[in-house]
Scaffold this active site. Structure first.
Site, PDB file in Angstrom:
ATOM      1  N   GLU A 100     -11.968   2.739   5.270  1.00 46.86           N
ATOM      2  CA  GLU A 100     -10.948   2.948   6.290  1.00 46.86           C
ATOM      3  C   GLU A 100     -10.842   4.446   6.591  1.00 46.86           C
ATOM      4  O   GLU A 100      -9.857   5.095   6.303  1.00 46.86           O
ATOM      5  CB  GLU A 100      -9.588   2.402   5.836  1.00 46.86           C
ATOM      6  CG  GLU A 100      -8.599   2.303   6.998  1.00 46.86           C
ATOM      7  CD  GLU A 100      -7.185   1.973   6.549  1.00 46.86           C
ATOM      8  OE1 GLU A 100      -6.502   1.239   7.273  1.00 46.86           O
ATOM      9  OE2 GLU A 100      -6.769   2.455   5.491  1.00 46.86           O
ATOM     10  N   GLU A 126       0.822  -1.215   0.000  1.00 45.18           N
ATOM     11  CA  GLU A 126       0.000   0.000   0.000  1.00 45.18           C
ATOM     12  C   GLU A 126       0.854   1.263   0.000  1.00 45.18           C
ATOM     13  O   GLU A 126       1.640   1.474   0.919  1.00 45.18           O
ATOM     14  CB  GLU A 126      -0.906   0.005   1.234  1.00 45.18           C
ATOM     15  CG  GLU A 126      -1.764   1.252   1.352  1.00 45.18           C
ATOM     16  CD  GLU A 126      -2.554   1.306   2.642  1.00 45.18           C
ATOM     17  OE1 GLU A 126      -3.469   2.124   2.734  1.00 45.18           O
ATOM     18  OE2 GLU A 126      -2.240   0.519   3.568  1.00 45.18           O
TER      19      GLU A 126
END
Length: 258
Positions: A240, A143
């Site tokens: 998120e 990520e």
């Protein structure tokens, strides 16, 4: 229509973790994800997943000493043995929880370590993890995280992740694309998603700035979801974000996508 996964590390924190699964189900989420499940007993988490029928679609590899400020150890020379232990632990949890994707945080770059050495360490560790996870039937993701919120993070843009994937040379290494981090880095969301679609295995969202729920910032999520649909993305979209107030009070944004 997008399929949303509630990140239980950030959403529904008004209730104990074990109750967040039911809260996510009641709110209309069709899956969940977590940052780090390791403080909880596998059997307890598995029971909550079974009770709600929600799949766990993602969790992270152990990140090192999170409380001390570490944000992953995959790029840190001298921590290779600890990284491999973390890979084994993550596979163990993923197997118990039915999770088929694990995200690896690359870490913060120590100022005294040359970038080339960081990249070599990251490449070697990811090659090891991708092979180990592949044998277990689990996909490995990396990520990019923006350098405003997390100065010094090793990967900042989707192109950074793509370059690492090319260097590793594994067919079991993918990108986790977080629209919040992309926006904070000034990336063209549509262009970057299209350029790297072949390697994007998971998408996460939060609005920018603020990292709160969609509708609190400047990201055009309807346009972003349209792009993902056009590109054939069929995975879950992980929510998120940090609720601006109470989690339930901020869920009105989901109505437009049901």
């Amino acid at each position: 229509m997008p399929r949303f996964a509630a990140n239980l590390s950030l959403l529904f924190t008004e209730v104990p973790l074990q109750d967040r699964f039911a809260a996510a189900h009641a709110a209309g989420f069709t899956a969940v994800e977590m940052q780090f499940p390791y403080a909880e007993a596998k059997a307890v988490l598995a029971a909550r997943l079974t009770e709600t029928g929600l799949p766990l679609v993602l969790h992270n590899l152990p990140p090192g000493d999170w409380a001390a400020g570490e944000r992953g150890i995959a790029a840190l020379p001298g921590r290779e043995a600890e990284f491999r232990e973390g890979v084994a632990r993550a596979i163990d949890y993923a197997g118990a929880l039915g999770c088929r994707q694990l995200n690896c945080l690359a870490g913060l770059a120590p100022p005294e370590v040359e970038p080339a050495r960081l990249r070599a360490t990251l490449t070697e560790n990811l090659a090891y993890a991708a092979e180990a996870l592949g044998r277990a039937g689990i996909r490995l993701l990396i990520e990019p995280i923006n350098d405003r919120d997390m100065p010094g993070f090793v990967l900042n843009r989707l192109s950074d992740a793509a370059a690492v994937i090319e260097a590793v040379g594994s067919d079991n290494l993918f990108i986790q694309a977080d629209l919040y981090h992309m926006a904070r880095m000034g990336e063209d969301l549509a262009g970057s998603l299209e350029a790297h679609r072949a390697r994007i295995a998971h998408v996460q969202i939060a609005d920018s700035p603020g990292r709160h729920e969609p509708g609190t910032g400047r990201i055009d999520f309807s346009a972003a979801f349209t792009v993902l649909d056009r590109l054939g993305y069929a995975g879950f979209i992980g929510c998120e974000y940090l609720p601006a107030s109470d989690t339930e009070a901020g869920l009105g944004w989901m109505a437009a996508y049901r």
